[in-house]
Design an enzyme around this catalytic site. Structure first.
Site, mmCIF file in Angstrom:
data_model
loop_
_atom_site.group_PDB
_atom_site.id
_atom_site.type_symbol
_atom_site.label_atom_id
_atom_site.label_comp_id
_atom_site.label_asym_id
_atom_site.label_seq_id
_atom_site.Cartn_x
_atom_site.Cartn_y
_atom_site.Cartn_z
ATOM 1 N N ASP A 116 6.551 15.492 15.094
ATOM 2 C CA ASP A 116 6.269 15.510 13.656
ATOM 3 C C ASP A 116 4.779 15.358 13.422
ATOM 4 O OD1 ASP A 116 6.667 15.637 10.982
ATOM 5 O OD2 ASP A 116 7.524 13.635 10.750
ATOM 6 N N PHE A 152 11.590 2.792 6.049
ATOM 7 C CA PHE A 152 12.524 1.659 6.089
ATOM 8 C C PHE A 152 12.205 0.579 5.062
ATOM 9 C CE2 PHE A 152 12.618 3.606 10.251
ATOM 10 C CZ PHE A 152 13.968 3.696 10.502
ATOM 11 N N LYS A 180 4.572 -3.161 8.210
ATOM 12 C CA LYS A 180 5.753 -2.394 7.770
ATOM 13 C C LYS A 180 6.924 -3.337 7.841
ATOM 14 C CE LYS A 180 4.754 2.278 9.330
ATOM 15 N NZ LYS A 180 5.236 3.379 10.140
ATOM 16 N N GLU A 201 8.798 -1.328 2.419
ATOM 17 C CA GLU A 201 7.407 -1.336 1.963
ATOM 18 C C GLU A 201 6.418 -1.388 3.135
ATOM 19 O OE1 GLU A 201 7.617 -4.825 -0.329
ATOM 20 O OE2 GLU A 201 8.256 -3.782 -2.143
ATOM 21 N N VAL A 202 5.229 -0.837 2.860
ATOM 22 C CA VAL A 202 4.120 -0.993 3.807
ATOM 23 C C VAL A 202 3.062 -1.802 3.059
ATOM 24 C CG1 VAL A 202 2.445 0.165 5.272
ATOM 25 C CG2 VAL A 202 4.629 1.278 4.780
ATOM 26 N N ILE A 256 0.820 -1.231 0.000
ATOM 27 C CA ILE A 256 0.000 0.000 0.000
ATOM 28 C C ILE A 256 0.842 1.265 0.000
ATOM 29 C CG2 ILE A 256 -2.127 -0.932 0.982
ATOM 30 C CD1 ILE A 256 -1.150 -0.052 3.731
ATOM 31 N N GLY A 257 2.126 1.152 0.197
ATOM 32 C CA GLY A 257 2.950 2.368 0.137
ATOM 33 C C GLY A 257 4.384 2.079 0.518
HETATM 34 O O1 ACK Z 1 -1.371 7.738 2.525
HETATM 35 P P1 ACK Z 1 -1.271 6.280 2.593
HETATM 36 O O2 ACK Z 1 -2.206 5.403 1.893
HETATM 37 O O3 ACK Z 1 -1.213 5.826 4.130
HETATM 38 O O4 ACK Z 1 0.256 5.888 2.256
HETATM 39 C C1 ACK Z 1 1.029 5.738 3.397
HETATM 40 C C2 ACK Z 1 1.914 4.506 3.254
HETATM 41 O O5 ACK Z 1 1.349 3.482 4.028
HETATM 42 C C3 ACK Z 1 3.346 4.739 3.744
HETATM 43 O O6 ACK Z 1 3.316 5.127 5.096
HETATM 44 C C4 ACK Z 1 0.101 3.870 4.516
HETATM 45 N N1 ACK Z 1 -0.063 3.318 5.860
HETATM 46 C C5 ACK Z 1 0.836 3.339 6.859
HETATM 47 N N2 ACK Z 1 0.315 2.738 7.950
HETATM 48 C C6 ACK Z 1 -0.920 2.340 7.632
HETATM 49 C C7 ACK Z 1 -1.963 1.664 8.336
HETATM 50 N N3 ACK Z 1 -1.817 1.301 9.617
HETATM 51 N N4 ACK Z 1 -3.088 1.420 7.699
HETATM 52 C C8 ACK Z 1 -3.239 1.802 6.429
HETATM 53 N N5 ACK Z 1 -2.312 2.424 5.689
HETATM 54 C C9 ACK Z 1 -1.161 2.689 6.293
HETATM 55 C C10 ACK Z 1 0.059 5.363 4.512
#
Ligand code: ACK
Length: 911
Positions: free
Chosen positions: A703, A589, A610, A591-592, A584-585
């Site tokens: 932040d 550090f 993460k 990929e998420v 998803i992103g």
């Molecule tokens: O804006 P986004 O879709 O929301 O893109 C970033 C990406 O991962 C990198 O940080 C998404 N993200 C981070 N943690 C979560 C989470 N717990 N649930 C859903 N999306 C997440 C974040």
């Protein structure tokens, strides 16, 4: 307008105010596939980059037309075509670009055209026109019953204005709705630049962020945005002075625009006197000079002058003259020699008492005491400010002999020679030499007397140290003995060549230097100890007084072994219970991903994963896991929940709850303008509640920004991103200074790394602004330096469009320069709760409308664009509130549990 196809100019009809108007009409509602075009003449762009098209029209409700089938439409299309050609006779349909489909807010149903009073619709659309000298507009009818009443085309400018004494010209706004045009101002007449004046012209015709400015020249002051000359009797010395001031006492200005006032005659100003100081005069003479003679010393004392001339810098100097009466009785006075001593000094005296010593005995002296002040020189003042006394010193014994030399040293004898005393105070009649063996001290000594300044001393013991003193005698008696001089006889019967050395002095000097070094070293060590102590003390004073009942966040870096911290605060998850579904992103550090987690005995849940990319260093591993160690300590509905970590196999993973709507900034941008104010306030409340929890635990986020807030499917906002890497930048020398998110960070944190809960509150204010402006970038495309400068000069972000006044005021409170003046998260939370309980308070918005410049008007009269408030909350109930935040499905559950009012709901705790 050019007429095409089925559009026809009408007869006069009546508008809302019963004014007869002409329209273009079309009403082919019975036939299918209509495509009727009406085009304007060429409209010059005149430098505009974005133009606004205001269309007024009436539209017939299809249902009210008898016998009409599915062919009837209730919209028309607006098109534009950019062109340099002002007389294009034929333009292909395909050359036009569609601006929008326009629908009516109100359609009419009446048929009786004769007496009908029309309801006008007004719609405004904006178009970017940047490529040609002008453009054409066109209206496409696809089967509606419309009458076009007027078309007004305009663009916006930021009007000519004067800010901080700089003129900013009338400026056309930028091409995009978020673009800012940077404009440099020029200083108004008779002013100079304090700092380059700059402002930004916003897309809606408002000036934003004034930076720098000018100051009126010396002799001029600001008046209604211009610089006016100081009038007669007034002056201004420096451009930075706040305004013209009245001439100080004893001065005047005779012309307008004076930079300094001239002194009245007889009054003066010293070079170092500021122009604001009164003109002054030299002092009068010192008074009551008295002298007391003591042998060859005199004590002189006097009283201050009667008039000090309006100053406080009186000082005195002494003139010393030796006066002799010649044989003819004439009086001859000459300056005293440089050997006379004055204590505390001869010039620049602030005291009124001086001791003059080392005078000649029995001599006539004249002492003159002068009084001076800062303007004595400028006034050319002379003897008028002095007082004198003439006296005669007493008889006095000679001063001590200062130096003795030994020559021709043998086993039993030596020759001594010395100089006349510095002040013989008369004719020297005799010298007396006293000497003794050093070991004997003065228990037995010998005396020799001589008229000359040398003597041969004989009968001494060999290899023995002797101590010698010499004194002189005049008619007034013996003077003091000289200091001791030591000489040793030698073992040789013949004299050695060489001079005597005062060995005691040498010894003292050497040991003195040693002692001095020892003392310095001791002082250095003690002072180092002291400063270390005081630092420790200061550190401990700065430590928080922790409340024993409150859970406090533990910095994982206080653990020597980071793995110990992670296993204390986070659960180890078996990798087989994680099912990764998609990326998803990208995180800092690696990929998420999103996926599912099934822990034994619990239902499967969606999670975000993460991971730490391969090839990481020890430090990266520690930083990556530190986020989990921090997050694992928190348990709050508005803080992202940690499910656990995978550290026993690779890649390392941090598993958190899944937030369906991702980060708040992107989410808001995607849904621009789609939420009610109360929904936005609901989001802000959630963030404030999470931040209150963090601040109660003494955790400073550093932040806080909309990009670090995650949103779930119920619009619940949760604070995330607890990365520790930025926290480590406490060291002001750290290389990461550029990583501070300037736009979100409080001035004291930018300037000297003072990160506190109060600096988090500042960032929260910025998040409020981001939320209300639907993810707009704070300070738009200004650069960081300009943002810092603007903050220093007191500029704060203006209220976003349609922002309730109370919310903007709360933002401004968060941006107080003094951090102690900012509200706490607890106060912010209370405030937001109050607003949610009384939504009426959210209705008032700033509401200033921008200026509009007419380009070309069509038919009809001008109408201003009105902005419809986003929320209208006639009544506030539990049901409306749940609806507004998308949780109406819980209404029955809540009601069954006895929560029927908002007040009862607000009392609901996490448990
Ligand atoms: O804006 P986004 O879709 O929301 O893109 C970033 C990406 O991962 C990198 O940080 C998404 N993200 C981070 N943690 C979560 C989470 N717990 N649930 C859903 N999306 C997440 C974040």
């Amino acid at each position: 307008m050019n007429r095409c196809s089925q559009w026809t100019p009408s007869q006069f009809i009546m508008d809302e105010k019963n004014v007869p108007i002409r329209t273009y009409q079309v009403c082919n509602v019975l036939e299918p596939n209509q495509n009727n075009w009406l085009r304007t003449d060429w409209i010059p762009r005149s430098g505009a980059q974005r133009v606004y098209v205001e269309v007024k029209f009436t539209l017939r409700d299809c249902n009210s037309l008898p016998g009409v089938t599915g062919t009837c439409k209730e919209t028309f299309n607006l098109y534009y075509h950019e062109s340099n050609e002002d007389r294009e006779s034929y333009i292909k349909e395909s050359s036009f670009i569609k601006v929008d489909t326009v629908a009516a807010d109100e359609s009419f149903t009446q048929v009786d055209v004769g007496d009908r009073i029309m309801k006008l619709n007004t719609e405004v659309r904006d178009v970017k026109v940047t490529t040609r000298k002008g453009f054409y507009l066109a209206f496409q009818d696809v089967g509606a019953c419309i009458a076009l009443v007027s078309v007004r085309v305009f663009y916006k400018t930021c009007p000519l204005t004067i800010r901080n004494l700089a003129t900013f010209p009338d400026t056309v706004t930028g091409a995009d709705t978020s673009s800012l045009v940077e404009v440099r101002g020029s200083c108004v007449n008779q002013s100079e630049e304090r700092e380059e004046p700059k402002m930004y012209c916003g897309a809606d015709g408002e000036w934003l962020v004034p930076i720098g400015g000018c100051l009126c020249n010396p002799g001029y002051q600001e008046k209604s945005g211009t610089c006016k000359a100081c009038s007669v009797g007034f002056y201004k010395a420096k451009s930075s002075d706040p305004g013209c001031s009245k001439c100080p006492p004893h001065s005047h200005s005779v012309r307008d625009g004076a930079t300094v006032c001239d002194c009245h005659s007889g009054f003066f100003r010293a070079d170092s006197d500021p122009p604001s100081m009164a003109c002054t005069q030299p002092p009068s003479a010192p008074q009551q000079l008295i002298s007391v003679v003591n042998e060859t010393s005199v004590v002189l004392e006097w009283a201050p002058p009667r008039r000090l001339g309006g100053r406080s810098d009186t000082s005195y100097s002494l003139e010393c003259l030796i006066c002799q009466t010649g044989s003819s009785g004439s009086h001859l006075c000459l300056p005293c020699g440089s050997d006379v001593l004055f204590s505390p000094g001869q010039t620049g005296l602030k005291t009124t008492r001086v001791v003059v010593s080392e005078l000649r005995a029995h001599t006539h002296y004249t002492f003159i005491v002068h009084a001076h002040n800062g303007v004595s020189q400028a006034s050319g003042a002379g003897a008028a400010q002095s007082v004198s006394v003439t006296l005669t010193t007493n008889q006095a014994a000679p001063s001590p002999v200062s130096f003795i030399q030994a020559t021709d040293v043998t086993r039993h004898s030596l020759s001594l020679a010395w100089q006349q005393p510095d002040r013989p105070n008369g004719v020297i009649l005799e010298y007396e030499v006293k000497f003794y063996e050093k070991d004997q001290r003065e228990r037995s000594y010998r005396i020799m007397r001589t008229f000359s300044r040398s003597v041969d001393v004989t009968g001494l013991n060999p290899l023995t140290v002797y101590v010698f003193h010499v004194r002189a005698r005049t008619a007034a008696g013996y003077g003091e003995f000289s200091a001791p001089f030591e000489f040793s006889t030698n073992s040789d019967p013949f004299p050695l060549i060489g001079e005597g050395v005062n060995s005691a002095f040498l010894l003292l000097s050497i040991s003195g230097v040693g002692i001095l070094l020892l003392i310095s070293a001791a002082v250095f060590i003690i002072s180092r100890r002291r400063s270390k102590y005081s630092k420790t003390k200061q550190d401990s004073e700065e430590e928080k007084h922790l409340n024993p009942g409150v859970k406090i966040y533990v910095d994982p870096f206080t653990y020597e072994d980071p793995d110990q911290a992670i296993h204390e605060f986070a659960k180890e998850i078996d990798v087989s219970s994680i099912h990764i579904e998609r990326v998803i992103g990208m995180g800092e550090f690696g990929e998420v991903c999103s996926g599912r987690l099934r822990v034994q005995g619990k239902r499967e849940i969606y999670v975000a994963i993460k991971s730490l990319k391969a090839g990481y260093s020890d430090k990266q591993r520690r930083d990556f896991l530190s986020e989990a160690s921090i997050m694992g300590q928190f348990d709050h509905p508005n803080i992202i929940r940690l499910e656990g970590v995978v550290t026993r196999c690779k890649p390392l993973m941090i598993i958190t709850e899944y937030m369906e709507n991702g980060s708040l900034d992107a989410f808001l941008r995607k849904h621009d303008g789609q939420f009610t104010v109360i929904q936005l306030v609901g989001m802000l409340r959630g963030i404030a509640s999470g931040m209150k929890y963090l601040s109660d635990m003494s955790y400073v986020h550093r932040d806080l920004a909309a990009r670090n807030i995650l949103v779930n499917s119920n619009l619940v906002c949760k604070v995330s991103d607890f990365g520790l890497s930025r926290v480590l930048e406490d060291d002001p020398e750290a290389a990461y200074t550029t990583r501070i998110p300037i736009r979100w960070t409080a001035p004291e944190a930018i300037a000297y790394r003072k990160f506190t809960t109060a600096s988090d509150v500042w960032s929260y204010g910025i998040v409020m602004w981001e939320v209300v402006s639907y993810g707009e970038r704070p300070y738009w495309d200004m650069n960081n330096q300009d943002v810092i400068k603007a903050m220093e000069e007191g500029y704060r972000l203006p209220a976003p469009m349609d922002c309730p006044v109370v919310l903007h005021q709360l933002m401004l409170d968060c941006w107080e320069r003094e951090r102690a003046e900012r509200p706490t998260f607890s106060q912010i939370l209370n405030m937001l709760d109050k607003l949610i309980r009384n939504p009426g308070t959210l209705r008032r918005t700033g509401g200033d409308r921008p200026t509009a410049t007419m380009l070309e008007s069509g038919v009809g009269s001008e109408v201003c664009v009105s902005v419809v408030p986003q929320v209208c909350m006639p009544e506030w109930s539990m049901c409306v509130w749940l609806q507004s935040i998308g949780l109406e499905r819980y209404r029955d559950t809540l009601a069954a549990a006895g929560y029927t009012s908002l007040d009862s709901l607000l009392a609901l705790t996490h448990q």
